[in-house]
Design a protein around this motif. Structure first.
Motif, PDB file in Angstrom:
ATOM      1  N   GLY A  22       0.805  -1.220   0.000  1.00 57.17           N
ATOM      2  CA  GLY A  22       0.000   0.000   0.000  1.00 57.17           C
ATOM      3  C   GLY A  22       0.836   1.267   0.000  1.00 57.17           C
ATOM      4  N   ASP A  23       2.097   1.141  -0.370  1.00 52.42           N
ATOM      5  CA  ASP A  23       2.997   2.294  -0.301  1.00 52.42           C
ATOM      6  C   ASP A  23       2.540   3.421  -1.225  1.00 52.42           C
ATOM      7  N   TYR A  24       2.775   4.633  -0.807  1.00 45.57           N
ATOM      8  CA  TYR A  24       2.422   5.811  -1.600  1.00 45.57           C
ATOM      9  C   TYR A  24       3.355   6.951  -1.212  1.00 45.57           C
ATOM     10  N   GLU A  25       3.344   7.999  -2.020  1.00 48.71           N
ATOM     11  CA  GLU A  25       4.123   9.202  -1.740  1.00 48.71           C
ATOM     12  C   GLU A  25       3.247  10.429  -1.930  1.00 48.71           C
ATOM     13  N   ILE A  26       3.688  11.525  -1.356  1.00 47.72           N
ATOM     14  CA  ILE A  26       3.051  12.822  -1.577  1.00 47.72           C
ATOM     15  C   ILE A  26       4.157  13.764  -2.027  1.00 47.72           C
ATOM     16  N   PRO A  27       4.371  13.884  -3.343  1.00 42.80           N
ATOM     17  CA  PRO A  27       5.503  14.684  -3.855  1.00 42.80           C
ATOM     18  C   PRO A  27       5.529  16.103  -3.311  1.00 42.80           C
ATOM     19  N   GLN A  28       4.367  16.707  -3.104  1.00 42.07           N
ATOM     20  CA  GLN A  28       4.305  18.096  -2.622  1.00 42.07           C
ATOM     21  C   GLN A  28       4.930  18.241  -1.233  1.00 42.07           C
ATOM     22  N   ALA A  29       4.941  17.136  -0.459  1.00 35.47           N
ATOM     23  CA  ALA A  29       5.505  17.195   0.887  1.00 35.47           C
ATOM     24  C   ALA A  29       7.013  17.403   0.868  1.00 35.47           C
ATOM     25  N   LEU A  30       7.645  17.101  -0.259  1.00 36.80           N
ATOM     26  CA  LEU A  30       9.086  17.257  -0.380  1.00 36.80           C
ATOM     27  C   LEU A  30       9.481  18.634  -0.893  1.00 36.80           C
ATOM     28  N   GLU A  31       8.490  19.416  -1.324  1.00 37.40           N
ATOM     29  CA  GLU A  31       8.760  20.768  -1.808  1.00 37.40           C
ATOM     30  C   GLU A  31       8.786  21.748  -0.632  1.00 37.40           C
ATOM     31  N   LYS A  32       9.611  22.760  -0.737  1.00 36.12           N
ATOM     32  CA  LYS A  32       9.794  23.691   0.379  1.00 36.12           C
ATOM     33  C   LYS A  32       8.487  24.347   0.805  1.00 36.12           C
ATOM     34  N   LYS A  33       7.701  24.795  -0.149  1.00 44.11           N
ATOM     35  CA  LYS A  33       6.422  25.422   0.168  1.00 44.11           C
ATOM     36  C   LYS A  33       5.281  24.676  -0.529  1.00 44.11           C
ATOM     37  N   GLY A  34       5.449  23.380  -0.673  1.00 39.25           N
ATOM     38  CA  GLY A  34       4.447  22.578  -1.352  1.00 39.25           C
ATOM     39  C   GLY A  34       3.159  22.471  -0.556  1.00 39.25           C
ATOM     40  N   GLU A  35       2.052  22.527  -1.243  1.00 39.07           N
ATOM     41  CA  GLU A  35       0.746  22.391  -0.605  1.00 39.07           C
ATOM     42  C   GLU A  35       0.238  20.970  -0.824  1.00 39.07           C
ATOM     43  N   TYR A  53      -4.523  -0.051  -5.560  1.00 41.62           N
ATOM     44  CA  TYR A  53      -4.916   1.271  -6.049  1.00 41.62           C
ATOM     45  C   TYR A  53      -5.450   1.220  -7.482  1.00 41.62           C
ATOM     46  N   ASP A  54      -4.728   0.536  -8.363  1.00 44.21           N
ATOM     47  CA  ASP A  54      -5.079   0.547  -9.776  1.00 44.21           C
ATOM     48  C   ASP A  54      -6.288  -0.327 -10.093  1.00 44.21           C
ATOM     49  N   THR A  55      -6.400  -1.476  -9.425  1.00 38.98           N
ATOM     50  CA  THR A  55      -7.481  -2.411  -9.734  1.00 38.98           C
ATOM     51  C   THR A  55      -8.625  -2.313  -8.735  1.00 38.98           C
ATOM     52  N   LEU A  56      -8.310  -2.328  -7.452  1.00 43.24           N
ATOM     53  CA  LEU A  56      -9.368  -2.238  -6.450  1.00 43.24           C
ATOM     54  C   LEU A  56      -9.945  -0.830  -6.384  1.00 43.24           C
ATOM     55  N   GLY A  57      -9.149   0.152  -6.766  1.00 41.48           N
ATOM     56  CA  GLY A  57      -9.650   1.522  -6.834  1.00 41.48           C
ATOM     57  C   GLY A  57      -9.581   2.302  -5.542  1.00 41.48           C
ATOM     58  N   LEU A  58      -8.728   1.865  -4.611  1.00 44.27           N
ATOM     59  CA  LEU A  58      -8.575   2.607  -3.362  1.00 44.27           C
ATOM     60  C   LEU A  58      -7.785   3.886  -3.618  1.00 44.27           C
ATOM     61  N   THR A  59      -7.991   4.863  -2.759  1.00 44.64           N
ATOM     62  CA  THR A  59      -7.285   6.145  -2.864  1.00 44.64           C
ATOM     63  C   THR A  59      -6.054   6.118  -1.957  1.00 44.64           C
ATOM     64  N   PRO A  60      -4.884   6.495  -2.459  1.00 41.57           N
ATOM     65  CA  PRO A  60      -3.670   6.477  -1.637  1.00 41.57           C
ATOM     66  C   PRO A  60      -3.730   7.517  -0.507  1.00 41.57           C
ATOM     67  N   THR A  61      -4.086   7.083   0.669  1.00 46.52           N
ATOM     68  CA  THR A  61      -4.127   7.939   1.848  1.00 46.52           C
ATOM     69  C   THR A  61      -3.436   7.222   3.002  1.00 46.52           C
ATOM     70  N   PHE A  62      -3.202   7.939   4.084  1.00 52.36           N
ATOM     71  CA  PHE A  62      -2.553   7.343   5.254  1.00 52.36           C
ATOM     72  C   PHE A  62      -3.366   6.178   5.792  1.00 52.36           C
ATOM     73  N   ASN A  63      -4.682   6.345   5.923  1.00 48.74           N
ATOM     74  CA  ASN A  63      -5.515   5.302   6.504  1.00 48.74           C
ATOM     75  C   ASN A  63      -5.603   4.074   5.604  1.00 48.74           C
ATOM     76  N   VAL A  64      -5.677   4.295   4.301  1.00 47.41           N
ATOM     77  CA  VAL A  64      -5.731   3.160   3.373  1.00 47.41           C
ATOM     78  C   VAL A  64      -4.421   2.381   3.417  1.00 47.41           C
ATOM     79  N   TRP A  65      -3.291   3.101   3.443  1.00 47.75           N
ATOM     80  CA  TRP A  65      -1.996   2.436   3.603  1.00 47.75           C
ATOM     81  C   TRP A  65      -1.984   1.570   4.857  1.00 47.75           C
ATOM     82  N   ALA A  66      -2.513   2.113   5.948  1.00 49.12           N
ATOM     83  CA  ALA A  66      -2.546   1.367   7.207  1.00 49.12           C
ATOM     84  C   ALA A  66      -3.411   0.116   7.078  1.00 49.12           C
TER      85      ALA A  66
END
Length: 221
Positions: A22-35, A53-66
């Protein structure tokens, strides 16, 4: 005296195997002023790929990863319970600890939750979910596929109404298959820490009981 160190190292690798699905990233979190992007409820949205994510259709979020991690942790814990009674609790505790270390780290790195008290609230809620999930999945494992599917629907799919019952059945089949693989493995196979889960869900047909449930749902649609 040395087992706790062996268990710590092995379960660290085992948890990484649980979490990678269930791994995911949030690219904006790595930007200095990313939203960080969020949905209408304020839930942070990440970027992930793979069957969940691709087949089951879940949204990459913290809770889904958990929740995806919890499914794999649960299957491992079922097998770890078969370790000698004096050893199993050590392994179970270390596996759980690694999960919550990783969860806290994810909150800091990808979600920018810098407040310690806020992180602890997230983790406390996550632990409550984990404890409830253990009971629900145990009940499903004993009482049958329909009960296990209901537990997955509540936890993994957040009891949403637009569930794809065929995909839900595939997750049930996946859990049954992987628990069986773990059952056939030796204690050493698991304790080495190199265990990997097999093919994604969808590679085995659902049970007769679950097939009848799916047919009934289709008739009601």
């Amino acid at each position: 005296m040395t087992e706790t160190y062996v268990a710590y190292g092995a379960t660290q690798h085992l948890f990484k195997e649980c979490a990678r699905h269930g791994d995911y990233e949030i690219p904006q979190a790595l930007e200095k002023k990313g939203e960080i992007p969020a949905d209408e409820n304020g839930t942070h949205l990440g970027v992930g790929s793979g069957w969940w994510y691709d087949t089951l259709g879940l949204t990459p979020t913290f809770n889904v990863w958990a929740q995806i991690s919890f499914i794999h942790m649960y299957m491992l814990q079922v097998r770890i319970r078969m370790f000698p009674a004096t050893h199993a609790p050590i392994w179970t505790q270390h596996l759980t600890n690694h999960c919550f270390y990783a969860a806290e780290d994810r909150l800091v790195v990808w979600h920018k939750v810098t407040s310690s008290s806020l992180r602890q609230r997230y983790l406390k809620d996550l632990f409550s979910q984990w404890r409830g999930l253990l009971i629900a999945y145990d009940e499903g494992l004993v009482k049958g596929d329909a009960m296990l599917a209901a537990a997955l629907w509540r936890n993994l799919l957040n009891a949403r109404e637009d569930v794809d019952y065929q995909k839900l059945a595939e997750v049930v089949g996946y859990m049954r298959r992987e628990i069986r693989r773990l059952d056939l493995a030796s204690d050493d196979d698991v304790a080495k820490g190199s265990w990997t889960f097999g093919a994604n869900p969808g590679t085995e047909a659902p049970s007769v009981l679950l097939q009848s449930m799916l047919m009934k749902e289709g008739e009601n649609a």
